[in-house]
Design an enzyme around this catalytic site. Sequence first.
Site, mmCIF file in Angstrom:
data_model
loop_
_atom_site.group_PDB
_atom_site.id
_atom_site.type_symbol
_atom_site.label_atom_id
_atom_site.label_comp_id
_atom_site.label_asym_id
_atom_site.label_seq_id
_atom_site.Cartn_x
_atom_site.Cartn_y
_atom_site.Cartn_z
ATOM 1 N N GLY A 14 0.830 -1.197 0.000
ATOM 2 C CA GLY A 14 0.000 0.000 0.000
ATOM 3 C C GLY A 14 0.863 1.244 0.000
ATOM 4 N N CYS A 15 0.555 2.183 -0.886
ATOM 5 C CA CYS A 15 1.268 3.456 -0.934
ATOM 6 C C CYS A 15 0.283 4.583 -0.631
ATOM 7 C CB CYS A 15 1.936 3.663 -2.297
ATOM 8 S SG CYS A 15 0.793 3.869 -3.673
ATOM 9 N N PRO A 16 0.768 5.767 -0.321
ATOM 10 C CA PRO A 16 -0.123 6.858 0.063
ATOM 11 C C PRO A 16 -1.219 7.171 -0.948
ATOM 12 C CG PRO A 16 2.113 7.416 0.644
ATOM 13 C CD PRO A 16 2.189 6.137 -0.142
ATOM 14 N N THR A 22 1.739 0.836 -5.101
ATOM 15 C CA THR A 22 1.032 -0.327 -4.571
ATOM 16 C C THR A 22 1.098 -1.497 -5.536
ATOM 17 O OG1 THR A 22 -0.492 1.117 -3.362
ATOM 18 C CG2 THR A 22 -1.208 -1.149 -3.743
#
Length: 505
Positions: A14-16, A22
């Site tokens: 998961g990325c921001p 992601t």
Amino acid sequence: MAEDTTYDLIAATGCPTGIAHTYMAKEALEKAAAAKGLTIRVETHGQVGIENEVTPAQIKAAKAIIVAADKDVQAERFAGKPMVSVGVTAAIKDPKGLIDKALAAKPQGAPTELSEETEQASAGSPSEEKESVNHIVYRHLMNGVSHMLVFVVAGGVLTAVSFLWGITSFDSTAADYNSFAAMLKIIGGIAMNLMVPVLAAYIAESIGKRPALVPGFVAGMIAITGLPVSPDTGLIDAGGSGVGFGFLGGIVGGFVAGYVIVGLEKLLSGMPKNLDGLKAIFLYPLLSTLVVGLVMLGISGPMAAINTGMMNFLKGLEASGPIVLGLAIGCMCAFDMGGPVNKAAYVTGTALLTEALTAGVGTETYSFGTNFMAAVSAACIVPPLITAFAVIVGKRYFSKEDHDAGIVNIVLGCTHITEGAIPFMTKNIWPVMPIMMGGSSIAAILTIMFGVHDPAPHGGFLVLPVVDGWPLWLAAIFAGVLVGGILYVIFKRNEYHKNGDKVVE
């Protein structure tokens, strides 16, 4: 595959923003696992939600767990399993090494039942204790940013579109008034005003889970309003007005709210089990809101001063000239392609843009904020387009895989998604990173010099109709792409000949 299929490895990424990192991490882990003859199921926490979700049975059967995320992915589910927890870019850069570390890890903590209590448990699991303090803080922060960005994008673009009817078309007393434009600005303004409360709430939620949402939202609202004071008496007055302290206050409030919940959970842990419902529905929201509210109101003065000081510092960079400010923006945006440094520049841009839109067209605040946002957007657009330019002009120097990725980056670059350049940079950090930073800096410097104003926080070339001075903006971006692209092709050509006219994979 069937839901009861077991896997050697389970991963969560998961990325921001939940757009690029992601899924790039997912693909990298899947390829690395296949190369080692291992099976893997990768659960992604993207902007559309959780996809490829893993089951408790799959977690239990797996040999090891990999958490590669810069946001909350409910890592407490994996307690009791051998696990490694890192930032999302680590899985892109070295997926094979990450798999080796996970397989060599020892089980941490006791197995945890996946009940509603677990979902609301405080953040303090063994998986977090293995992380560095910096990554823990960054992960909580980015959980808030990832939820905030969609509000900023939706609100910013709608507000920007309202200007198509005229810069004062929302004002019923203006000559260019348009009722539809006014409604767009109202909707956009509401979405933008939710930015700080959502930021604070989801930072808090990452730390203290669901109970932290209530004090988190309250902290965010206080960050917007500040401490209300009567203009007549100078005393605290619920009917008075205060000075807000912006997104910095939201960040502080989010962390305060999250850790207040963690403290309350420990403080009230001795209460009888049959009172858990009372704690969740009454004690946690009441006590946490009281404590967090008092803390936020108490620090409103210093925080407002810090926020003002930061804005003055950025305006001071503007006074130093477009080269200094543009160089700072360009280097930050291209340094890690959507990572912490890039996000710092982007979030700063959105914060300044929010102030700009609130101040209104024609003000100095509006001019600075929209010009800063235009420079940030230009700097973020350039890196993927540099790779696209390079793979087209210097096609013989790139592998088929790199060429195809570079072509895809035309779309990513034009829509303000910087992450597409990451695979190219990770193969040759030197000199590719400086090349990208140079190209982005050129675009940012020229954007500032040309006086381009972008009232939309995202969208790339899709928001050209609302960009004031868009032809010059395109010229600035293409200048950065041209310089960066030529330098990248020269590097790849030299590398190609150095390796006996063979493409380096």
